[in-house]
Scaffold this motif. Structure first.
Motif, PDB file in Angstrom:
ATOM      1  N   ILE A  24     -16.980  10.554   2.866  1.00 44.79           N
ATOM      2  CA  ILE A  24     -16.525   9.625   1.830  1.00 44.79           C
ATOM      3  C   ILE A  24     -15.269  10.207   1.188  1.00 44.79           C
ATOM      4  O   ILE A  24     -15.335  11.196   0.463  1.00 44.79           O
ATOM      5  N   ALA A  25     -14.134   9.608   1.453  1.00 42.36           N
ATOM      6  CA  ALA A  25     -12.854  10.195   1.027  1.00 42.36           C
ATOM      7  C   ALA A  25     -12.068   9.271   0.115  1.00 42.36           C
ATOM      8  O   ALA A  25     -10.854   9.429  -0.028  1.00 42.36           O
ATOM      9  N   ARG A  26     -12.721   8.316  -0.507  1.00 47.59           N
ATOM     10  CA  ARG A  26     -12.004   7.311  -1.300  1.00 47.59           C
ATOM     11  C   ARG A  26     -11.091   7.932  -2.346  1.00 47.59           C
ATOM     12  O   ARG A  26      -9.995   7.440  -2.607  1.00 47.59           O
ATOM     13  N   GLN A  27     -11.497   9.031  -2.959  1.00 46.99           N
ATOM     14  CA  GLN A  27     -10.735   9.629  -4.050  1.00 46.99           C
ATOM     15  C   GLN A  27      -9.705  10.653  -3.573  1.00 46.99           C
ATOM     16  O   GLN A  27      -8.973  11.197  -4.387  1.00 46.99           O
ATOM     17  N   HIS A  28      -9.604  10.886  -2.280  1.00 47.05           N
ATOM     18  CA  HIS A  28      -8.953  12.107  -1.834  1.00 47.05           C
ATOM     19  C   HIS A  28      -7.483  11.964  -1.432  1.00 47.05           C
ATOM     20  O   HIS A  28      -6.886  10.903  -1.534  1.00 47.05           O
ATOM     21  N   ALA A  29      -6.923  13.079  -0.980  1.00 45.43           N
ATOM     22  CA  ALA A  29      -5.478  13.226  -0.803  1.00 45.43           C
ATOM     23  C   ALA A  29      -4.956  12.433   0.390  1.00 45.43           C
ATOM     24  O   ALA A  29      -5.639  12.277   1.413  1.00 45.43           O
ATOM     25  N   ILE A  30      -3.718  11.963   0.275  1.00 44.71           N
ATOM     26  CA  ILE A  30      -2.997  11.366   1.397  1.00 44.71           C
ATOM     27  C   ILE A  30      -1.742  12.174   1.733  1.00 44.71           C
ATOM     28  O   ILE A  30      -1.080  11.913   2.730  1.00 44.71           O
ATOM     29  N   LEU A  31      -1.430  13.166   0.905  1.00 46.63           N
ATOM     30  CA  LEU A  31      -0.245  14.005   1.119  1.00 46.63           C
ATOM     31  C   LEU A  31      -0.622  15.478   1.000  1.00 46.63           C
ATOM     32  O   LEU A  31      -1.375  15.864   0.103  1.00 46.63           O
TER      33      LEU A  31
END
Length: 369
Positions: free
Chosen positions: A159-166
């Protein structure tokens, strides 16, 4: 909560000495993460550290209370910048007349964070040292490379909804939670620290670090260093700055994506200087100086703002397991959300709208945020 020693310091030198005494008592251990999680810590507001101790995520063997240290001043510098004491509270900082006059972007970012009660207690120095709010990190029953190096990162495939994209790595996809730090990154702050070896200055963009292969290390602060104050250089961003925070509820929520945007216009209305810093998207407040450079000399427009946003987000990557049900998505949604947020924040900065909570925000036409 594990037992720990407690000491109260009255001066910076005494605080450093008390921390050294705690370090000397730290016994070697083979448990992963012990070097980070069990070493002595300074205690100021405690709004994050105490929670982490209660959750058994951090287990410092010694706390050195620094709340009595004379590090609460907020002053203007001779060159027109700001001097912010590390122990000044977030609330006092946000309401200070000099901050309102010289760095309104910092004020709006602080007021977008936490709750009034927490801002009354949290300190400027402590804000920089917040640890991620990743739910895997906070759950001592599951693996986490940040808490126990080498154990794995469930968020990368979970579950990575809150996590980093960079700036994330396969070892950690957590994000830095601070709002204040996003504004400090945009304003080119400097962190001033002191240790038994003397003092040093850390440019803000070099203070926090990306996870790489050592996600347990959040920043470049040495274990025996104390943050004494922050400085902001003089700037001309006061008239055209904005802190845009997008979150799941209107109060007391961490950013899904936030943007600190600021512009300086020349006499012809072209962009003379620009700042774009993102929160909620990386292990540190995120700036790309090359994206800002694209705006220099341009006439402010949706097209020029979109070009900067596209450039800034070119390395963005989504995380989250492909087998997740639709009710538990990954974070691919953050990439278009961040793109629109950057354009929106620059548009608001151009119009002199400081935040997305006031009436002026809702009067702007073409609201895409």
């Amino acid at each position: 909560m594990n037992p720990f020693e407690y000491a109260r310091a009255q001066t910076v030198d005494e605080a450093l000495l008390q921390l050294q005494r705690g370090t000397a008592r730290l016994t070697p251990t083979d448990r992963p993460g012990a070097a980070v999680n069990e070493r002595p810590r300074f205690l100021a507001g405690g709004t994050n550290l105490v929670d982490l101790m209660k959750e058994d995520v951090m287990q410092p063997g010694r706390l050195v209370d620094v709340t009595s240290l004379p590090l609460t001043a907020i002053e203007g510098t001779r060159d027109g910048g700001l001097w912010l004491g590390a122990l000044a509270t977030n609330a006092v900082t946000a309401q200070h007349p000099l901050v309102l006059e010289r760095a309104p972007l910092l004020r709006t970012a602080i007021l977008a964070g936490a709750s009034p009660q927490i801002r009354n207690r949290a300190t400027n120095g402590g804000n920089l040292l917040q640890r991620t709010r990743c739910h895997y990190f906070y759950d001592a029953a599951v693996p986490c490379n940040k808490r126990a190096p080498g154990s794995g990162c469930p968020a990368a495939t979970g579950i990575a909804r809150q996590h980093a994209i960079l700036g994330a790595s396969e070892h950690c996809v957590a994000t830095h939670p601070s709002d204040m730090c996003v504004a400090l990154a945009a304003l080119d702050a400097t962190v001033h620290v002191q240790s038994p070896r003397g003092t040093r200055e850390i440019p803000f963009l070099e203070f926090h670090r990306l996870p790489g292969e050592e996600p347990e290390i959040d920043n470049t602060l040495a274990a025996d260093e104390l943050i004494t104050h922050l400085t902001l250089p003089p700037s001309a961003f006061a008239d055209h700055s904005c802190y845009l925070k997008l979150r799941e509820r209107a109060s007391y929520a961490f950013a899904l994506v936030s943007v600190a945007a600021a512009l300086v216009l020349d006499e012809n209305g072209r962009i003379q200087a620009a700042r774009i810093a993102l929160g909620g998207v990386a292990h540190k407040p995120w700036r790309d100086l090359s994206a800002e450079a694209l705006l220099i000399g341009e006439t402010p427009s949706p097209q020029s703002f979109e070009a900067a946003a596209e450039h800034l987000l070119r390395p963005a990557k989504a995380w989250g397991g492909p087998a997740l049900p639709e009710s538990l998505p990954g974070n691919a949604y953050k990439i278009p959300l961040a793109r629109r947020a950057i354009v929106r924040a620059l548009t608001m900065a151009l119009a002199g709208v400081p935040t997305n909570t006031g009436e002026d925000f809702f009067r702007l036409e073409g609201d895409a945020a």
